[in-house]
Design an enzyme around this catalytic site. Structure first.
Site, mmCIF file in Angstrom:
data_model
loop_
_atom_site.group_PDB
_atom_site.id
_atom_site.type_symbol
_atom_site.label_atom_id
_atom_site.label_comp_id
_atom_site.label_asym_id
_atom_site.label_seq_id
_atom_site.Cartn_x
_atom_site.Cartn_y
_atom_site.Cartn_z
ATOM 1 N N GLY A 139 -45.865 97.482 -0.389
ATOM 2 C CA GLY A 139 -45.754 97.212 -1.822
ATOM 3 C C GLY A 139 -46.382 98.334 -2.614
ATOM 4 N N GLY A 144 -49.772 93.568 -5.586
ATOM 5 C CA GLY A 144 -50.547 92.443 -5.069
ATOM 6 C C GLY A 144 -50.876 92.516 -3.598
ATOM 7 C CE LYS A 145 -50.372 98.187 -1.112
ATOM 8 N NZ LYS A 145 -50.298 98.481 -2.552
ATOM 9 C CD GLU A 241 -53.337 101.849 -0.161
ATOM 10 O OE1 GLU A 241 -52.316 102.455 0.217
ATOM 11 O OE2 GLU A 241 -53.346 101.112 -1.162
#
Length: 548
Positions: A139, A144-145, A241
């Site tokens: 996303g 909203g991850k 990430e």
């Protein structure tokens, strides 16, 4: 987009017309198949609407959650705004005293099936054991991850006690995503990209844990870790990430691929989160990522990578937390639920852990060596008993820290290093340890020599050099000597154990005995830190920080 795709078609039609006008029929026939392909692409790109389908304009998408409908690329529409946005606390059934609900959940059989949000028809649950074992979350920024990862981890922690589930967090977004979750009793490791040495230790620790579980399962001839009499807790590795981890620590990605390949039977699960899934996960790792969750992405190709079509690209920015989940069987649309109060939820889980009286779970890895280690308080003297080992600082095996000690009866010890690196301070620490038990001096079984370069010179024939060589050859005496160069030091004749202070010159450090693999891990910070050395005992070597 349709006009952009029609441009090549127009160019090829013009080319065919020119070739026909010039009588070059053969070349014109060669261009015709390409023109037909471009025509087919243009026809596919035209947004044909099925009867009754609602067209979403950019203005309507930006109008906000109220009345928003999203095309799902399958001929239907999804109304994310109609999905109830209950909090995780509500979905987990927390009452006025949530810790009681958590204890009740921990007393039930272990399960990784937890609620993540709501669909148009009810609650959306996800089971990492049945649908996983691993998941890839994608996303763009603001989709909203991080909220999804927090909700997922807290739901798992509220459903399973720390004796059944542990977390390792790798946050390559500065450490903000999991800073609060670090307080959970389930957490056995938390690192961020601000300290890459710490992150590398975490990845080495994960590989060591995978090997440990393999050997444990093999010793019981078990096909699955759950078949053991006392299986270890499931280990959840959560990465925020992932693309940043891949860029900054590319040599360690192979360790994560091993977890993805072997984790199912060993109770190790991987949740990787990234902004752009294209090219970030290699084929071996992607083959084992059975769950793909796609929040809002910027283009249809990113959505197609996870879902098989571009539906996630049509999610408007006004609906953070809207997502699609592809578990290999079906693609489900859902709205992620957030945690009303992350800190309060963590406190309730800690309170439940105290009520259960759980044994604290040891950390999977520790922080790297500190730049300074203080001398420990002297132990109580035991009359005339020589200690078995002498403490002088902290040792680092690449994963955890431990006391650095020297064997008293294991042979002579050579301390090698340039002036100002900490040799004299190390000898003073050893003398302090020996003085507790009344040992030291010329008649003691342990003798300390500083600046012994001239004493090791084979052409030195004075009495002090002869006495020094006699002590080296005496098996009843342990000699600890310090030299600035390894030129006259012979192993194992002069010493069996060495403490080498690296100088940064690779050839000199290799001649002093530092292994090449350990030498390649040393950075400029290690070379500039006083007291940072390498302890070499036989074929084993580890980094140490001497006390000051």
């Amino acid at each position: 987009m349709v006009f952009a795709m029609a441009a090549p078609l127009f160019a090829q039609v013009m080319m065919i017309a020119v070739m026909i006008a010039q009588g070059q029929w053969m070349f014109a026939m060669m261009v015709v198949p390409g023109a037909i392909g471009c025509l087919a692409s243009v026809l596919i790109a035209i947004p044909w609407r099925s009867p009754g389908q609602i067209e979403i304009t950019p203005a309507a998408a930006a109008a906000g959650p109220s009345g928003t409908i999203v095309n799902d690329d399958t001929g239907g529409t999804i109304g994310f705004d109609a999905m109830a946005s209950d909090t995780i606390e509500t979905l987990l059934g927390f009452d006025r005293m949530p810790w009681r609900s958590i204890v009740s959940q921990w007393l039930r059989p272990a399960s990784l099936a937890v609620p993540l949000g709501s669909t148009g028809t009810g609650r959306f649950d996800l089971d990492l054991v049945r649908q996983g074992p691993h998941a890839l979350v994608a996303g763009t920024t603001g989709s909203g991850k991080s909220v999804l990862l927090q909700s997922w981890c807290l739901a798992l922690a509220a459903r399973n006690g720390p004796d059944r589930l542990n977390f390792v967090f790798l946050d390559f977004k500065g450490g903000s995503a999991f800073r609060t979750l670090e307080r959970l009793p389930h957490t056995v490791g938390n690192v961020c990209d601000l300290d890459l040495d710490h992150a590398a230790r975490a990845l080495r620790a994960l590989e060591a844990e995978l090997t440990r579980r393999e050997r444990l399962a093999a010793s019981f001839h078990a096909a699955h870790i759950e078949d053991l009499p006392l299986p270890p807790p499931r280990l959840m590795v959560v990465i925020d990430e992932f693309h940043a981890l891949k860029d900054q620590l590319p040599d360690y990605i192979g360790r994560l691929v091993r977890i993805a390949s072997l984790g199912r039977s060993l109770g190790m699960h991987l949740i990787a989160c990234t902004q752009n899934p294209l090219g970030q996960v290699n084929a071996d790792m992607k083959a084992n990522m059975a769950i793909n969750i796609c929040l809002r992405v910027r283009d249809a190709m990113q959505s197609t990578e996870l879902l098989g079509d571009g539906r996630a690209a049509s999610i408007p920015p006004a609906l953070p937390g809207s997502a699609y989940c592809n578990d290999g069987e079906q693609v489900s649309a859902f709205r992620c639920s957030s945690v009303d109060d992350v800190a309060r939820c963590c406190r309730q889980i800690v309170l439940a852990d105290r009520f259960m009286g759980s044994v604290p779970i040891p950390q999977l890895f520790t922080a790297p060596l500190p730049s300074r280690v203080a001398r420990r308080p002297l132990p109580r003297a035991e009359s005339n008993r020589l200690p078995d080992r002498l403490w002088f600082g902290l040792a680092d095996n690449g994963i955890t820290l431990m006391d650095a000690t020297l064997p008293v009866t294991g042979g002579n010890v050579g301390v090698i290093g340039a002036h100002g690196r900490g040799k004299t301070t190390l000898l003073a620490t050893l003398a302090r340890e020996l003085a507790v038990d009344g040992h030291g001096g010329s008649d003691a079984s342990v003798r300390l020599f500083d600046d012994a370069d001239e004493l090791l010179d084979p052409f030195n024939a004075d009495d002090e050099a002869a006495s020094f060589r006699d002590a080296l050859a005496n098996p009843a005496v342990t000699v600890v000597f310090a030299v600035s160069s390894a030129r006259h030091v012979r192993v194992p004749e002069h010493c069996v154990t060495r403490i080498v202070f690296p100088c940064g010159e690779r050839s000199a450090d290799l001649m002093a005995g530092v292994p090449s693999n350990l030498l390649s891990m040393l950075g400029q910070r290690d070379l500039d830190t006083p007291g940072r050395a390498v302890l070499i005992t036989g074929a084993a070597a580890c980094l140490v920080q001497c006390a000051v």
